[in-house]
Every structure is written in C-alpha cells, then in structure tokens.
Design an enzyme around this catalytic site. Structure first.
Site, PDB file in Angstrom:
ATOM      1  N   ASP A 356       0.931  -1.457   0.065  1.00 58.15           N
ATOM      2  CA  ASP A 356      -0.539   0.004   0.262  1.00 58.15           C
ATOM      3  C   ASP A 356       0.555   1.165  -0.097  1.00 58.15           C
ATOM      4  OD1 ASP A 356      -3.215   1.095   0.573  1.00 58.15           O
ATOM      5  OD2 ASP A 356      -1.607   2.014   2.356  1.00 58.15           O
ATOM      6  N   GLU A 385       1.692  -0.010  -4.858  1.00 56.24           N
ATOM      7  CA  GLU A 385       0.340   0.941  -5.339  1.00 56.24           C
ATOM      8  C   GLU A 385       1.113   2.109  -5.797  1.00 56.24           C
ATOM      9  OE1 GLU A 385      -3.913   2.824  -3.268  1.00 56.24           O
ATOM     10  OE2 GLU A 385      -1.638   2.865  -2.033  1.00 56.24           O
TER      11      GLU A 385
END
Length: 639
Positions: A356, A385
């Site tokens: 993330d 990400e």
C-alpha cells in the site's frame, strides 16, 4: 502461528527488582526459520523495563547472539542473533537481571523460542505474473462464515452494522473459504484481500471504523474478527489446492494509532514528525497542533526540481492523524518490517504482496526491502501502489528502470494511466485524435519506458476509486473495458462484484464502492454466488466474463504473445496478440454508431487467415471482407 502467550513457553515471566516489576510481555517475530540466506534475525522484546536486563544468552547449538540494542524506551529490547548453523528446535533465551549491587549476580528469566524448518526453499516459491488474473476483495464486505461472533471479547469498542457503510459488516475468512469454488467458476487465478491483520481501533463518534484494514495494530496477528492465523493458513492451503494464489496486502508507510508503538515509542525517530503527539496529549486529535498531513502528491518524490518542503510533506506527513507515519530510515524499524514480510511468506504460504501507498515511504529502505526479498525469493512478486497517472512516473518505480537514479527492485507497478484513460473514454466518442480509445492507445505507446511491461498491473477500478459503472449499468462500456483489460500485455486485476455489475461512487463515502457481495451474509435475500440467485443482467455479465476468463487461463498467446496496436481509425480500436502462429484481435467500436473494421488495414496481423472466431460469442467472422460492428461492440477474434 498463535500469539506469544500460545507459542512461547515463558518459564519465568515476572520478577521483582527493587520496587519495580520487569516483565516480558511478547517477542516478535513469534518464531523464526532456519536456512534463510540472511541468517540474522531481530527479536523485538516487549516488557516493562526490559531494557534494564544485563545480558541475553543462549546455549542452543548454532545460534550466536550478535548484539543487544536498547532503544529510547526502557520497555523494548532488540536482540540480534545469528542462526546460520542452527537446526530446527526449541531454544532457550536467558535474560539476566542485574543484581542490587554492581558485582552481584542477578536473577534470570528463561524464555523458550522456536526455530522452525522451512517448508520449501525460497527459490521454490512462485508469485503471480501475467498469466494470472487477480480478484481484489474486502474480507469485511464479501462473505460471513458460520458461527460468526459479532462481538469478539477484548477488542476495543466496535459494532457490526451492515446499514452503515463505514462500520464493520462482519465478513470473515471462513466466509471466503466457503466460496473458493466460486472463484474457480468465475475463472480468476489469484485472490488479493485488503489487509487482514489486526486493526484494533475503536469506532469513532462519526460512525467510522477501520473495517478496511489499513490501520495495523499487530503485525503478527490476523484480526480476530476475521479469524485466526490458523484460519488464514487453512484458507490459503485450500485455495492452493484449488489452483488459486493468495496475495497479501501490507502497509509499511503507517500503522494504526492503537499500535503499542504509539503510546510508548520505541525510539524518538520511530515515527515521522512525532512532536505533535506531545502537543495533542498522545491523542489523534490534531486540532491546535503542528500536525502535518501528507500532501497526497507523489510527484515530488521523483521530481528533479522538487523543493525540500514538498518532498517532506509527501513522505513525512501523516496519511491521516489516526495512522501514524512510520520512519523507514530507522534501521531497526525497517528490519522489523522486512522480517515481518518474510515471516508471512514462510508461515502462511502467501504467493505475493501488494504494498500500500508505496511512494509515500522512503525510497532507499523500501528498495532495500525489495532487494532482500528478491534475493531470498527470486520467483516471488510484489506489486506497489504507485498512484500517479503518468506512465513515466510509474515506469520509474519498476525494477531496473533507467528513468531513476535508484533501483527500486519492485517488479510490479500499478497502471493508473490505463485506469484513468478508461474512465475518461467510456464517456466519449472515439475521434481521429485524442478522445475515446485514443487515450488508451496513447497510454500504451509509452510502454518503452517500462523495463518489463508484462509485469505491470492494470485495472479498471478498485477499492479506492469509483466503480467503473459509477451509478449506472452500462454493460457495453464494461465489456469493452474488460475485453481490453484481459487481453493486453498487463497483469489484470478485477474488483469484486464487477462480474455482477456492482456499481457505486465515493461521492458520500468510500463505503459506497465497498458494498456487501449479495449472498455473502446469512440474512441476504438472494445469493449472487449462484446462477439461480443472480438477476438476468447479472447472469449475462457473469457468463460473458467467465467465458473470457477461462479462455485466458493458461493461454500462452496472452501470457507470452507479442502485442501490436493500431491507431484508432473511424472509431475502431484494434490490439493484436501473436504467439507461435496463433493470433487474437481485440476489436472495439469506440462510438455509439455502427462502424466498420477495414480488414485490409490489419493485413500484417491477419495474414492469410480467412475467418476468425469471436471467443465471446462463438460466432465466426469472414476475414475476406470488412467486419461490421454494432455501436460499442466488443470482439475478441481468434485464429
């Protein structure tokens, strides 16, 4: 795989020293593995005044204590030990407590710690790649198993209320396990769950919770509302038995406010910009303080002209006040995080990691993590990400990129350019220059920037965006998007419910794009897991997508084939894939009017073929004449 009090036999946990009590509350990792390329392991010991111990020793064969590190807080102790020559078994760590006089021998706390054999060598672990289709889902919103407990004892105040989009709804790992056959029926090959680790933060007064999982409060424990560590391993084992991979969502950028590190910081630099915690009295209420939230602008990280203030705001500013920003420049913290990722690979058998908020964390330590992971697991994969919609930015984050002065060692990046282009062109007529599918064409032309385009992840929506359908039900636009997604030179990711045309936007709250899957919960009136429970429109989309997914599965044309794209002409966009005499054409009419695919224009990929089969309908098309296309029609022709 259980927590410390289940795994470690602590023979003497508490000892009185003068008027104070020294305790060992837990050790992380809870166990470790022999035979790793990096033989050193960091043990983080939690306990009241544990840093006052005089010495830590062991007589276990093949184990050497390299160093003991005392941090700023007296309630943490780091032990670095080398297990290169050790065999699996239970070792004993002896913690010597100083005596009342400097020369006096103190008492000893003995703790048993388990060293395990690895199930397989790191080279044998295989990650996800372009041959896979990832299916992203949120455990809290997907399905609930039998005997679900709506109130787990010992957790901070929370409630399950499916009528509230930002509270917990009660999905769990058992619910997922009971529906593994559904994923096979659909045709996906890998499952990416949003984070499943403990998020023990209380619901707030505004009706928000951490159901999403991105506020970790224990890096070694599955959130008990989802199940146990054993439940997670069982789910993965059964997924593997059914040919499904599992990708674990991790967060190195921040943790949850209720993590023990926040109330008692191990070191002054454990977090970025921790000063405001003193101003707020140790609360997450940032009002009236010098709290700095991230700018959410990732470009300064790679911008050659970036100001220091812009870079600092991006990487040191907190995501939100309830998610403390971790300082990866602290080497002890980074070692903790690196080990944690290895521990889950070894313990649970995961097949990949999704990291993330990747660029929000500091580049150098994150590259160190990726390099070490690649050395230990060369066939494993991690996707980061990287939320900027310009291909050059995304490409600079991929492993071995020539666009960056630092190698990230990150094999897979996320193609937000593709997602943004699709989101725009679904509303447009494809013209002769920029609009419609020209946006997709103009995104792919920059694939020369990527060291490995086949290891880029594409998607049409996810848990952080509006759903592709928005608040509508445009099946033709969805079919065009999926036809592209599943046939181009990318690792595709689907978002749960797309197969039944789930829609929604984030206009009010993120929860509106994270709705419950119909039939996943005992009180649901119908089940979209079954043909009988789907509406006619849902079944049509499910069947269409399943046919495409099963055609893609194991298809070397898609996983290894060359890609050729043609500039959209008269509203028609064509992408070819070719491999060992086998060809497919993805043909899209990007207009709301009938259109014609002029066959002779595509002669270089059609060759001598006379007819082709549309794998979506099983209809055959004559390639000796132009192909007539209906408005917004999608074809995937194979010959």
């Amino acid at each position: 795989m259980k927590r410390l009090f289940l795994l470690l036999a602590i023979t003497a946990q508490t000892i009185t020293m003068n008027a104070a009590k020294l305790t060992i509350d837990r050790i992380e990792p809870t166990d470790w593995f022999v035979g790793m390329k990096n033989p050193q392991v960091q043990l983080m010991v939690y306990g009241k005044d544990i840093a006052t111990v005089k010495e830590v020793t062991t007589d276990y064969a093949g184990v050497r204590i390299d160093s003991i590190v005392r941090l700023d807080s007296p309630n943490y102790l780091l032990i670095y030990m080398n297990v290169r020559d050790a065999q699996p078994g239970t070792m004993t760590l002896a913690f010597e407590i100083p005596g009342k006089k400097p020369t006096a021998k103190g008492k000893v706390i003995k703790v048993d710690y388990q060293l395990k054999a690895r199930e397989m060598a790191g080279t044998e672990r295989r990650g996800f790649d372009i041959s896979d289709v990832l299916y992203l889902l949120m455990p809290d919103r997907f399905a609930q198993g039998e005997n679900h407990n709506p109130q787990v004892k010992g957790m901070r105040a929370y409630r399950e209320d499916r009528s509230q989009p930002s509270l917990r709804h009660g999905g769990d790992l058992e619910g997922l396990r009971q529906h593994l056959d559904y994923f096979n029926e659909l045709g996906v090959t890998a499952l990416w769950f949003t984070p499943i680790l403990e998020n023990d933060s209380p619901d707030n007064e505004l009706g928000y919770s951490t159901y999403h999982g991105y506020a970790t409060t224990d890096y070694y424990r599955v959130d008990p509302r989802f199940g146990s560590n054993e439940d997670y391993r069982r789910l993965i084992d059964e997924a593997h038995a059914k040919g499904l991979k599992v990708v674990m969502d991790m967060i190195f950028n921040h943790c949850g406010f209720e993590h023990p590190w926040v109330a008692d910081m191990p070191a002054k630099d454990w977090f970025n910009l921790p000063e405001w915690l003193q101003q707020s009295g140790g609360t997450s209420d940032s009002r009236g303080t010098d709290f700095q939230q991230t700018s959410y602008k990732l470009t300064p990280v790679l911008d050659p002209y970036a100001s220091e203030v812009d870079k600092r705001e991006t990487t040191e500013g907190w995501f939100v006040s309830t998610m403390p920003d971790l300082n990866q420049h602290n080497p002890h913290l980074m070692r903790y995080l690196i080990q944690n990722s290895k521990w889950w690979i070894e313990t649970a058998g995961i097949d990949g990691i999704r990291m993330d908020t990747y660029p929000y964390a500091f580049r150098e330590p994150m590259a160190q993590w990726m390099k070490e992971l690649d050395e230990e697991y060369p066939n494993f994969n991690t996707v980061g990400e990287t939320w900027v919609t310009v291909p050059a930015y995304t490409a600079a984050w991929q492993k071995d990129s020539k666009l960056s002065d630092q190698n990230s060692y990150l094999k897979t990046v996320m193609d937000f350019s593709f997602q943004e282009a699709l989101d725009s062109c679904k509303h447009e007529e494809t013209d002769g220059w920029w609009r419609g599918f020209n946006r997709i064409y103009n995104s792919f032309v920059y694939d020369y920037l990527y060291p490995n385009p086949s290891s880029v992840m594409a998607f049409i929506d996810n848990h952080d965006t509006d759903r592709f359908l928005g608040d509508g039900k445009d099946s033709l636009a969805l079919k065009q998007a999926l036809s592209l997604l599943l046939t181009v030179k990318r690792i595709p990711q689907l978002y749960y419910g797309t197969e039944i045309m789930m829609n929604g936007t984030k206009q009010v709250t993120d929860g509106n794009v994270r709705k419950d899957f119909p039939g996943g919960f005992p009180t649901d009136s119908r089940s979209a897991f079954t043909k009988e429970g789907r509406t006619r429109m849902e079944q049509q989309m499910f069947s269409w997508l399943s046919r495409l997914l099963h055609w893609r599965k194991g298809n070397l044309l898609i996983s290894k084939g060359k890609q050729v794209q043609f500039i959209p002409r008269n509203g028609v966009y064509v992408i070819a894939r070719q491999y060992e005499g086998h060809t497919s054409l993805t043909v899209l009419n990007g207009t709301t009017s009938p259109a014609v695919m002029e066959v002779k224009r595509y002669a270089e990929v059609i060759g001598q073929a006379k007819r082709a089969k549309d794998i979506l309908t099983n209809r055959y098309y004559n390639l000796a004449t132009d192909v007539q296309l209906k408005p917004r029609q999608s074809l995937i022709l194979e010959f």
